[in-house]
Design an enzyme around this catalytic site. Structure first.
Site, PDB file in Angstrom:
ATOM      1  N   LYS A 483      71.925  11.823  -5.200  1.00 56.46           N
ATOM      2  CA  LYS A 483      70.651  11.848  -4.885  1.00 56.46           C
ATOM      3  C   LYS A 483      69.709  11.594  -6.274  1.00 56.46           C
ATOM      4  O   LYS A 483      70.384  11.746  -7.091  1.00 56.46           O
ATOM      5  CB  LYS A 483      69.908  13.058  -4.231  1.00 56.46           C
ATOM      6  CG  LYS A 483      70.298  14.291  -5.140  1.00 56.46           C
ATOM      7  CD  LYS A 483      70.052  15.555  -4.354  1.00 56.46           C
ATOM      8  CE  LYS A 483      70.201  16.650  -5.192  1.00 56.46           C
ATOM      9  NZ  LYS A 483      69.823  18.086  -4.387  1.00 56.46           N
ATOM     10  N   ARG A 581      65.127  28.267   1.371  1.00 58.10           N
ATOM     11  CA  ARG A 581      64.529  27.082   1.019  1.00 58.10           C
ATOM     12  C   ARG A 581      64.623  26.257   2.365  1.00 58.10           C
ATOM     13  O   ARG A 581      63.650  26.141   3.073  1.00 58.10           O
ATOM     14  CB  ARG A 581      65.456  26.183  -0.113  1.00 58.10           C
ATOM     15  CG  ARG A 581      64.655  24.599  -0.624  1.00 58.10           C
ATOM     16  CD  ARG A 581      65.165  24.252  -1.819  1.00 58.10           C
ATOM     17  NE  ARG A 581      66.690  23.994  -1.783  1.00 58.10           N
ATOM     18  CZ  ARG A 581      67.259  23.391  -2.411  1.00 58.10           C
ATOM     19  NH1 ARG A 581      67.070  23.279  -3.752  1.00 58.10           N
ATOM     20  NH2 ARG A 581      68.577  23.127  -2.286  1.00 58.10           N
ATOM     21  N   TYR A 709      48.114  10.310 -31.961  1.00 58.35           N
ATOM     22  CA  TYR A 709      46.561  10.892 -31.547  1.00 58.35           C
ATOM     23  C   TYR A 709      46.434  12.255 -31.924  1.00 58.35           C
ATOM     24  O   TYR A 709      47.148  13.163 -32.301  1.00 58.35           O
ATOM     25  CB  TYR A 709      46.896  10.838 -30.073  1.00 58.35           C
ATOM     26  CG  TYR A 709      46.857   9.653 -29.257  1.00 58.35           C
ATOM     27  CD1 TYR A 709      45.560   8.698 -29.353  1.00 58.35           C
ATOM     28  CD2 TYR A 709      48.019   8.933 -28.452  1.00 58.35           C
ATOM     29  CE1 TYR A 709      45.638   7.243 -28.790  1.00 58.35           C
ATOM     30  CE2 TYR A 709      47.917   7.975 -27.995  1.00 58.35           C
ATOM     31  CZ  TYR A 709      46.696   6.985 -28.170  1.00 58.35           C
ATOM     32  OH  TYR A 709      46.767   5.752 -27.421  1.00 58.35           O
ATOM     33  N   MET A 758      52.280   7.231 -24.875  1.00 58.69           N
ATOM     34  CA  MET A 758      52.803   6.657 -23.498  1.00 58.69           C
ATOM     35  C   MET A 758      53.939   5.683 -23.543  1.00 58.69           C
ATOM     36  O   MET A 758      55.100   5.892 -23.133  1.00 58.69           O
ATOM     37  CB  MET A 758      51.796   5.725 -22.693  1.00 58.69           C
ATOM     38  CG  MET A 758      52.250   5.306 -21.474  1.00 58.69           C
ATOM     39  SD  MET A 758      51.044   4.426 -20.548  1.00 58.69           S
ATOM     40  CE  MET A 758      49.896   5.699 -20.101  1.00 58.69           C
TER      41      MET A 758
END
Length: 814
Positions: A483, A581, A709, A758
């Site tokens: 998964k 869950r 930054y 980023m």
């Protein structure tokens, strides 16, 4: 190779049961999945700790295999094939190789060590090939199985056999020494690899040098401790950077990524400039030169050949290609044995049924050209290659009678006529000798991404799978979780490998993940753990098996099954034993039983639960309470069901800590990907994922300036800073920046400066010798994902699954 069955029976001291001993084997196999198995195959049915090839005998017989070496004959197959019965099939394979080895009287070179074995073997093959005919074991076929298979593949006569031998445990090397029977021995670097298998470093050295017991000459870096352990009657040929009493004294000078080596022995002093600056490559070059001097090669020849050395690519790589293709990159070498290996990998990883091979002229040393290419034709036919593109004068002539061949004289000619639309929805194997520059073809076929890549080691996945299987009973089934895009590593490619290993189930989170696997050709049963009611129809269409965790979910599925007139559709019942869950709680079991009793629309394949704290033994009492709750609820269900469902409750840490509760099946998740929940577990797992990028730019920054930054890093003294093209959009958490984290450049730590951007980050390389374009390790062996997780206060799962899809995945096998 052609081996008479009577000789084989004699070699392995077996007892024959069958119709006829009139058989000559031209193909030896241990892999039931190989398409190369057929009527000419002798199959050694090896029974190991984690597998038993006897289970696949019927399947092999159906494929046309008629001769087997076995430890036992399944009763229903007793009269369906011919069998050589032995006590141990692996030992029989080794004994057969020993017998076959005796027909060759040319000298063999045995190569061992912790690092550099394969590099030295491949480089010696390149360096000596102009003057000598050489045979060698392919790639890293250096194990208890790989070495005998390599020996049994020898055909023809040669000047030298170059055979590497690798071990990981005591008492293994003597077997390999008996098989290889080397006259000359080469010892490469002794490092920490496989230290855990031995009491100490000396014990490992003693085991490795058993390969040299009958060697007349041994080549190694001067080391008094090791030399004292070597056979007394052998001649030692040593080299050293520091000890002038060595047979070969070496000095070095590094400059601009190259190294000038100066060699001095009793008769000569000469220099060579090599295109490497790392210590391992330098040592491997010296080892090769040491052996070449012993052989009497001329100094000028050694200088010219060594200067042409190149990095050796030891891996088969699967890469995403243009137009929905998969590209298998093996573009640096080609011979018959490595072609067989590459074709098996192609079949294992193929994304599409259509298969294409781009193949160069093949090295023909020691065997007639016509004989070699006839074997190649048979190999390509057995592997059902739909299109064969040949490049080279010889191969084009030899294969021109095949109906599916397109021939080019040179790589340049192919590139000039290259059309991207000619390759669509197919799996392409690119395999060529280095001189053909097939890497240029791979560049055209490979889907373009930026230079950050996530490498996934398929061998490590296999190792980790086998480790967990070793803790299970042979009959215990195993479900492996793929998964979340295989925990960030890749969905289809890993599923294909697991299917190759014949795991019993694959687990995905949502139906669309399972549908993608089905579309990619995966046929292994797939369980969907978080199915939405709206996806039930699609799941039925793609033969996916839902987890049912609620009354409403079960009712919805039964309604669809009834509407489609389906019977006995497989479902899996989830019980809540304390995770809270998903799952049926104890007070719902009565209603669940009422719905399932005498219900023919579905069949409960398994009943399972999820452990909340199997990784933390301080909650041992709670975990045992979960076991008790599960047993009680399962007992109620079992009373109303027509057949007994499979039970499973153990996850990765459960397999490790609570093996006794393995029941009929276990679920393996993060452990497959090399992440354990304890130091003890981590020691035996292999790293699977390595995130790599390169240096984009290097600059010198003066004091009083800042980096990144918000000026979060202030420069106090002049420093050298490298910018690398990876950031939080690629999945690197910002919390790893601001001097908390680091990357590795040329085996040195480079601290991350300021905030991670980023698409980029900046690192301190003030004290690191590096240049633009150099490789950067973001995570892998150093730093480890577990280390990153600890520093930034998260778990390895989050880091792995967070790696962006824009990062190209490359899958490789050694």
């Amino acid at each position: 190779m052609n081996l008479n069955l009577t000789h084989i029976i004699s070699f392995c001291k077996g007892v024959f049961h069958g119709n006829s001993t009139e058989f000559t084997a031209s193909h030896i196999s241990i892999d039931s999945r190989s398409l190369q198995n057929g009527s000419n195959t002798l199959f050694f049915t090896i029974k190991g700790q984690n597998h038993d090839a006897h289970l696949y005998l019927e399947e092999l017989i159906a494929k046309g295999v008629r001769y087997f070496v076995v430890e036992y004959i399944p009763e229903h197959l007793y009269e369906k094939a011919n069998f050589i019965i032995v006590e141990n099939s692996l030992k029989a394979l080794q004994q057969t190789a020993i017998g076959y080895r005796k027909q060759f009287d040319f000298p063999f070179v045995g190569i061992t060590g912790s690092n550099g074995k394969t590099i030295v073997k491949e480089w010696l093959n390149f360096l000596l090939s102009p003057n000598h005919l050489i045979v060698r074991n392919p790639k890293s076929y250096n194990s208890q199985v790989g070495v005998p298979l390599s020996i049994l593949a020898i055909e023809g006569n040669y000047d030298f056999g170059l055979f590497e031998a690798g071990i990981s445990l005591p008492n293994e090397m003597s077997n390999l020494e008996h098989i290889i029977q080397p006259k000359y021995g080469i010892l490469t670097n002794i490092g920490s690899v496989h230290d855990e298998g031995f009491a100490n470093r000396e014990a490992k050295i003693k085991e490795k040098i058993k390969l040299f017991e009958n060697c007349s000459d041994i080549f190694l870096e001067k080391n008094a401790e090791i030399e004292a352990l070597l056979p007394k009657n052998s001649q030692k040929h040593t080299w050293s950077f520091t000890d002038e009493s060595a047979n070969l004294f070496v000095s070095k000078k590094n400059e601009n990524g190259k190294t000038e080596l100066t060699f001095k022995n009793a008769t000569n002093t000469f220099s060579i400039t090599i295109p490497f600056s790392d210590e391992n490559s330098i040592e491997n070059v010296i080892t090769c030169v040491n052996f070449m001097l012993f052989l009497g090669e001329e100094i000028a020849f050694i200088q010219n050949r060594v200067a042409e050395l190149y990095p050796v690519e030891l891996r088969l790589q699967a890469k995403k290609g243009i137009n929905n293709c998969l590209v298998i990159d093996d573009s640096y070498s080609v011979d018959y044995q490595s072609l067989k290996i590459a074709l098996d990998f192609l079949e294992q990883q193929k994304l599409h049924d259509k298969k294409t091979i781009i193949l160069s002229d093949i090295f023909t040393s020691g065997i007639a050209v016509e004989t070699l290419y006839n074997q190649v034709k048979q190999l390509l036919s057995k592997n059902k290659i739909e299109r064969i593109i040949t490049i080279g004068e010889t191969i084009g002539k030899q294969l021109n009678d095949l109906p599916n061949v397109i021939s080019f004289a040179t790589t340049q000619e192919f590139l000039q006529q290259f059309n991207t639309q000619s390759f669509q929805n197919e799996t392409i194997l690119v395999k060529g000798a280095r001189g053909f520059n097939f890497h240029e073809i791979v560049v055209l076929l490979e889907e373009k991404n930026h230079e950050t890549i996530l490498e996934i080691n398929l061998d490590a996945i296999s190792h980790n799978l086998n480790f967990y299987k070793s803790k299970l009973k042979p009959e215990t089934k195993i479900m492996v979780m793929v998964k979340a895009f295989g925990y960030g590593n890749g969905g289809y490619e890993i599923a294909k490998l697991l299917e190759h290993h014949k795991v019993d189930y694959l687990g995905v989170a949502f139906a669309d993940e399972g549908i993608e696997l089905r579309k990619a050709g995966i046929t292994t049963p797939i369980m969907v753990l978080n199915p939405e009611n709206s996806s039930f129809r699609a799941m039925i269409a793609y033969n996916l098996e839902p987890e049912i965790y609620s009354i409403t979910g079960l009712q919805a599925f039964l309604k669809i099954a009834q509407h489609q007139n389906i019977s006995h559709y497989p479902i899996h019942i989830k019980l809540d034993t304390g995770m809270h869950r998903l799952g049926f709680e104890p007070h719902l079991i009565s209603e669940l039983c009422s719905l399932l009793k005498n219900n023919n629309f579905v069949k409960v394949k398994s009943v399972f639960s999820h452990l909340a704290a199997s990784d933390d033994l301080q909650f041992d009492d709670f975990t045992k309470l979960q076991f008790q709750r599960f047993d009680a609820m399962y007992s109620e269900l079992e009373k109303v069901l027509p057949s007994k469902p499979i039970r499973h409750i153990l996850n990765t840490s459960g397999i490790f800590n609570y093996t006794e509760k393995q029941m009929e099946m276990v679920r393996l998740g993060i452990g497959l990907y090399g992440i354990g929940n304890s130091e003890q577990e981590l020691k035996v797992l292999e790293n699977v994922s390595t995130l790599k990028t390169i240096i984009s730019q290097i600059r010198v920054v003066s004091p009083e300036e800042s980096i990144g930054y918000s000026r979060r890093f202030r420069v106090t003294q002049k420093m050298k800073v490298a910018t690398i093209p990876i950031g939080y959009a690629d999945g690197i958490r910002r919390a790893w920046g601001n001097e908390k984290g680091f990357v590795t450049i040329n085996n040195q730590k480079a601290t991350i400066l300021g905030s991670i951007c980023m698409d980029m980050m900046m690192v301190d390389v003030t004290n690191i010798s590096c240049k633009t374009g150099d490789e950067v390790i973001v995570f892998g062996k150093n730093p480890k994902v577990t280390e990153m997780a600890n520093v930034i206060g998260t778990i390895p799962y989050e880091i792995l699954t967070g790696i962006s899809q824009r990062v190209k995945r490359i899958f490789y096998k050694n």
